[in-house]
Motif scaffolding. Structure first.
Motif, PDB file in Angstrom:
ATOM      1  N   VAL A 425       0.829  -1.204   0.000  1.00  0.00           N
ATOM      2  CA  VAL A 425       0.000   0.000   0.000  1.00  0.00           C
ATOM      3  C   VAL A 425       0.861   1.250   0.000  1.00  0.00           C
ATOM      4  O   VAL A 425       1.762   1.393   0.827  1.00  0.00           O
ATOM      5  N   ARG A 426       0.584   2.155  -0.914  1.00  0.00           N
ATOM      6  CA  ARG A 426       1.254   3.452  -0.970  1.00  0.00           C
ATOM      7  C   ARG A 426       0.496   4.457  -0.094  1.00  0.00           C
ATOM      8  O   ARG A 426      -0.674   4.264   0.236  1.00  0.00           O
ATOM      9  N   PRO A 427       1.129   5.571   0.301  1.00  0.00           N
ATOM     10  CA  PRO A 427       0.436   6.549   1.150  1.00  0.00           C
ATOM     11  C   PRO A 427      -0.718   7.252   0.452  1.00  0.00           C
ATOM     12  O   PRO A 427      -1.596   7.802   1.120  1.00  0.00           O
ATOM     13  N   ASP A 428      -0.735   7.253  -0.893  1.00  0.00           N
ATOM     14  CA  ASP A 428      -1.824   7.923  -1.600  1.00  0.00           C
ATOM     15  C   ASP A 428      -2.984   6.972  -1.892  1.00  0.00           C
ATOM     16  O   ASP A 428      -3.885   7.318  -2.661  1.00  0.00           O
ATOM     17  N   GLN A 429      -2.973   5.800  -1.289  1.00  0.00           N
ATOM     18  CA  GLN A 429      -4.053   4.834  -1.481  1.00  0.00           C
ATOM     19  C   GLN A 429      -4.866   4.703  -0.205  1.00  0.00           C
ATOM     20  O   GLN A 429      -4.321   4.646   0.902  1.00  0.00           O
ATOM     21  N   GLY A 430      -6.188   4.634  -0.377  1.00  0.00           N
ATOM     22  CA  GLY A 430      -7.071   4.394   0.741  1.00  0.00           C
ATOM     23  C   GLY A 430      -7.377   2.916   0.868  1.00  0.00           C
ATOM     24  O   GLY A 430      -7.153   2.124  -0.036  1.00  0.00           O
ATOM     25  N   ILE A 431      -7.937   2.543   2.017  1.00  0.00           N
ATOM     26  CA  ILE A 431      -8.241   1.134   2.243  1.00  0.00           C
ATOM     27  C   ILE A 431      -9.317   0.645   1.291  1.00  0.00           C
ATOM     28  O   ILE A 431      -9.317  -0.518   0.877  1.00  0.00           O
ATOM     29  N   GLY A 432     -10.243   1.511   0.867  1.00  0.00           N
ATOM     30  CA  GLY A 432     -11.265   1.090  -0.080  1.00  0.00           C
ATOM     31  C   GLY A 432     -10.678   0.659  -1.411  1.00  0.00           C
ATOM     32  O   GLY A 432     -11.102  -0.343  -2.000  1.00  0.00           O
ATOM     33  N   GLU A 433      -9.686   1.405  -1.891  1.00  0.00           N
ATOM     34  CA  GLU A 433      -9.038   1.048  -3.155  1.00  0.00           C
ATOM     35  C   GLU A 433      -8.312  -0.281  -3.038  1.00  0.00           C
ATOM     36  O   GLU A 433      -8.386  -1.126  -3.939  1.00  0.00           O
ATOM     37  N   VAL A 434      -7.622  -0.496  -1.923  1.00  0.00           N
ATOM     38  CA  VAL A 434      -6.892  -1.744  -1.732  1.00  0.00           C
ATOM     39  C   VAL A 434      -7.849  -2.918  -1.606  1.00  0.00           C
ATOM     40  O   VAL A 434      -7.632  -3.994  -2.169  1.00  0.00           O
ATOM     41  N   TRP A 435      -8.939  -2.731  -0.881  1.00  0.00           N
ATOM     42  CA  TRP A 435      -9.930  -3.795  -0.685  1.00  0.00           C
ATOM     43  C   TRP A 435     -10.528  -4.234  -2.019  1.00  0.00           C
ATOM     44  O   TRP A 435     -10.719  -5.421  -2.274  1.00  0.00           O
ATOM     45  N   ASN A 436     -10.828  -3.290  -2.872  1.00  0.00           N
ATOM     46  CA  ASN A 436     -11.417  -3.624  -4.167  1.00  0.00           C
ATOM     47  C   ASN A 436     -10.399  -4.240  -5.124  1.00  0.00           C
ATOM     48  O   ASN A 436     -10.764  -5.044  -5.988  1.00  0.00           O
ATOM     49  N   ARG A 437      -9.133  -3.854  -4.977  1.00  0.00           N
ATOM     50  CA  ARG A 437      -8.120  -4.356  -5.897  1.00  0.00           C
ATOM     51  C   ARG A 437      -7.680  -5.772  -5.570  1.00  0.00           C
ATOM     52  O   ARG A 437      -7.285  -6.534  -6.464  1.00  0.00           O
TER      53      ARG A 437
END
Length: 460
Positions: A425-437
């Motif tokens: 996870v990069r600092p410009d990513q939110g948990i929602g983006e990671v969860w969906n990816r």
């Protein structure tokens, strides 16, 4: 004792009062040296003003009561809350000139100041201020500090109350999509998953062939007539999703220094990796619990349990426990892995990790090896360091930075070879983006879709 009283008296003088005393002493000294009686008389008058003011302030009696009403019972980090502070004069006489200050920790913003003049006996003054929860934790509100001032502003008397309130600042919960019906499939892909039967109608009941020793009362006559073989109903416990959530809170595994900018448009984005991991744990945990999953939440210090120590965690209890989670001094994940082993959850493990190396995840990969739906979310060391994060106020040396990044890449490779889904996870990513990816072993769909019931099973 005399020295103590003198110190207290001097401490009640304001800057104006001290300047006036200094001026009076100077006038008196000049009058004595020059033999000017008028200067001496003026000095006596100047010095008498602070004394008279101090006596007047010291004679003031007051009795007040305070009550606080918060606009929200708990505050998510980065949010604001309005507080109504009601100050009541419970004395039989009217109050004087009161300067009130609400005592607040720096994490909640600037201390508010109020001026209340001549509050009648039995009257209440409603005072309002706003809080900003910049950090997680449990913070005290109050007590009120009261300062009495004479009309000339020469003498100040301070007193503090004892009435306080508490505000809980919880991690933010980001909305997550997906999951549907959650499954209890084991992380190792074994046969330990819970099974279920349909309960909607007679035709939907799961059946199997009769075996010697089966209770004849369990014979399903419709299925028997349809197949020509003696069939019995499956009477197994209803299926319920289960998962375990491991949160890495070790200070040695996180970048808590420096200044980092989060996703665009998010003014309260986590500024360090520990806060990102805790916020991710809150978002994922609340999402799964509200979806009906049985969730065990573990840290490198042990399992998070309800305040009473009994029963499973609920969404609100999870937020309360995570609100007070701070960086631990543990050097390894042994305690968390032991808790994960003892929990023996028949469902996927979701691990939120910091700066880990191969030695950190070796035991984890061995504990949960094999094809399954286990997920590891790691902070991307290179991206966070490039964005300005560091272990302390000073940035990492180039050699240390290279070592941290290399060790994390080795850990990621080790987890993937053990069958884990891994995301950095990069600092410009939110948990929602990671969860969906994140996808399952087949790479399709979000994590939640791989918590669906195994084939041939229907959630109860």
């Amino acid at each position: 004792m005399a020295r103590t009283r003198l110190g207290d008296a001097v401490s009640t003088l304001t800057l104006r009062g001290r300047c006036l005393v200094a001026a009076g002493l100077t006038l008196g000294l000049l009058g004595a040296l020059l033999g000017e009686r008028a200067l001496v008389q003026l000095a006596v008058f100047v010095l008498a003003l602070p004394v008279v003011s101090a006596v007047g302030v010291a004679r003031q009696r007051f009795r007040i009561a305070t009550r606080r009403t918060l606009s929200v019972p708990r505050l998510p980090r980065g949010g604001d809350a309005d507080v109504l502070l009601e100050v009541a004069n419970t004395d039989r006489r009217a109050g004087g000139l009161w300067l009130l200050t609400e005592q607040l920790p720096a994490e909640l913003g600037i201390r508010p100041h109020f001026v209340v003049e001549r509050l009648a006996s039995g009257a209440t003054a409603p005072l309002r201020y706003r809080l900003h929860g910049s950090r997680r934790g449990r913070f005290p509100l109050g007590p009120v500090r009261l300062r009495l001032v004479d009309p000339f502003g020469l003498v100040l008397r301070t007193a503090a109350g004892s009435d306080t309130s508490t505000l809980l600042v919880t991690p933010r919960v980001q909305p997550l999509q997906g999951s549907g019906a959650l499954a209890g499939a084991g992380g190792t892909g074994g046969e330990g998953s819970r099974r279920s039967i349909a309960v909607h109608g007679e035709d939907d009941v799961s059946t199997r062939e009769y075996r010697y020793g089966d209770d004849l009362r369990m014979v399903h006559w419709r299925a028997t007539a349809r197949t020509g073989e003696l069939m019995v109903r499956l009477e197994e416990r209803p299926w319920r999703a289960a998962a375990s959530l491991l949160v890495d809170t070790r200070l040695s595994a996180h970048l808590v220094g420096g200044t980092v900018r989060g996703p665009a448009g998010d003014p309260a984005a986590p500024t360090d990796t520990l806060e990102w991991v805790v916020e991710a744990a809150a978002s994922i945990g609340v999402h799964l619990l509200r979806g009906g999953a049985g969730l065990r939440v573990l840290t490198d210090s042990g399992e998070l349990t309800p305040a009473l120590g009994r029963g499973p965690l609920g969404p609100e209890e999870l937020l309360e426990r995570l609100a007070e989670v701070s960086g631990s001094r543990a050097t390894g994940l042994q305690a968390g892995l032991e808790s994960l082993r003892r929990a023996d959850v028949e469902g996927p493990a979701i691990c939120l990790l910091g700066l880990v190396g191969p030695d950190d995840v070796h035991a984890l990969a061995r504990l949960r090896s094999g094809p399954g739906t286990d997920v590891a979310v790691l902070v991307d060391a290179a991206a966070w360091l490039d964005a300005g994060a560091s272990r302390s106020r000073r940035p990492l040396a180039p050699a240390a930075r290279t070592e941290v990044v290399t060790r994390q890449q080795q850990a990621i490779a080790l987890l993937r070879s053990a069958g884990w889904q891994v995301a950095a996870v990069r600092p410009d990513q939110g948990i929602g983006e990671v969860w969906n990816r994140l996808g399952g072993p087949d790479g399709r769909g979000p994590v939640g879709s791989h918590l669906a019931a195994p084939a041939g099973q229907v959630p109860a």
